[in-house]
Design a protein around this motif. Structure first.
Motif, PDB file in Angstrom:
ATOM      1  N   ARG A   1       0.825  -1.222   0.000  1.00  0.00           N
ATOM      2  CA  ARG A   1       0.000   0.000   0.000  1.00  0.00           C
ATOM      3  C   ARG A   1       0.851   1.261   0.000  1.00  0.00           C
ATOM      4  O   ARG A   1       0.364   2.322   0.393  1.00  0.00           O
TER       5      ARG A   1
ATOM      6  N   ALA B   1      -0.435   4.476  -1.540  1.00  0.00           N
ATOM      7  CA  ALA B   1      -1.488   5.231  -0.853  1.00  0.00           C
ATOM      8  C   ALA B   1      -1.094   5.376   0.615  1.00  0.00           C
ATOM      9  O   ALA B   1      -1.618   4.664   1.484  1.00  0.00           O
TER      10      ALA B   1
ATOM     11  N   SER C   1      -3.832   5.726   3.362  1.00  0.00           N
ATOM     12  CA  SER C   1      -4.897   4.724   3.479  1.00  0.00           C
ATOM     13  C   SER C   1      -4.876   4.106   4.872  1.00  0.00           C
ATOM     14  O   SER C   1      -3.828   4.035   5.526  1.00  0.00           O
TER      15      SER C   1
END
Length: 261
Positions: free
Chosen positions: A224, A227, A230
């Motif tokens: 991830r 991002a 997130s």
């Protein structure tokens, strides 16, 4: 009659007792000298001596570290992975390369992030754990075969004896705590365990179980990374800090036991 005949000048005949005595005394047989050890045997003993094996281990580790500095294999794993290599074959190749890189002192967090970025959270976790256990097993085997005999007589300091006793008597839980605590270098834990009397099964099992939280957190963070705001990425970063906190608490509670030994 026999003695009288002999005294009278007849042919002397040995008595049965004298003949038996002569038969029971063997002649002196020369014993050949033991052959001296040849040059090849002396060289073999010298090469197999504890300090020669320790020197070989140090040379191997120095060569591995030099190769990492010169060729930077971690960059291949993170940025230069062949695009045509994918699927299960890629995971196997990455796991083997991961293990060899950890033996050569490449930091595991970087490799864990690369595993997550290349294979995703789940497959990246499995691949990174397999590489972790492989690298730990190789380092443990090298340290046990090449360094243990030479280093164990040098364990004379109080802290060294305490650490050796802790690893030898409570190998599984000690190594589990070392894996949960990110502040302990991966290679240092491997070679300290190799010098101790810890068993193979305890070492590998504690390495596999203790590396799951930290490795999973890095794999998710790598998957991830595109991002960073997130929830999954933020939770992963929090989980990276949690094992460090747990390891610090365990080390703080055990400090009195180490000082008292």
């Amino acid at each position: 009659m026999l003695d009288a005949t002999n005294r009278s000048g007849g042919t002397a005949t040995a008595s049965p007792r004298a003949a038996a005595t002569e038969l029971t005394i063997p002649a002196a047989v020369p014993v050949p000298p033991l052959p001296r050890a040849g040059f090849a045997a002396r060289c073999t003993r010298a090469l197999l001596s504890p300090y020669a094996r320790l020197s070989l281990l140090l040379a191997l580790l120095a060569g591995a570290a030099a190769c990492v500095l010169l060729f930077e294999p971690q960059r291949l794993l993170t940025h230069g992975w062949p695009p045509q290599l994918g699927g299960a074959a890629a995971a196997v190749v990455f796991g083997v390369a991961y293990g060899l890189c950890t033996v050569a002192f490449v930091p595991r967090p970087l490799l864990n992030l690369a595993a997550g970025a290349l294979f995703g959270s789940q497959l990246g976790l499995v691949t990174a754990l397999a590489g972790t256990v492989l690298g730990a097993g190789v380092a443990f085997g090298l340290g046990r075969m090449l360094g243990q005999d030479a280093l164990r007589p040098l364990l004379r300091g109080r802290w060294l004896k305490a650490a050796d006793g802790q690893l030898s008597r409570h190998g599984f839980r000690s190594m589990l705590a070392a894996r949960l605590f990110p502040g302990v270098p991966f290679w240092a834990a491997n070679y300290c365990a190799a010098v101790s009397r810890m068993g193979w099964l305890s070492f590998l099992l504690a390495t596999a179980l203790g590396s799951i939280p930290n490795t999973a957190a890095y794999a998710v963070a790598g998957a991830r990374a595109s991002a960073p705001t997130s929830p999954a990425f933020l939770i992963a970063m929090a989980c990276i800090a949690l094992p460090a906190l747990v390891g610090t608490v365990v080390a703080w509670r055990k400090r009195h036991h180490l000082r008292g030994r």
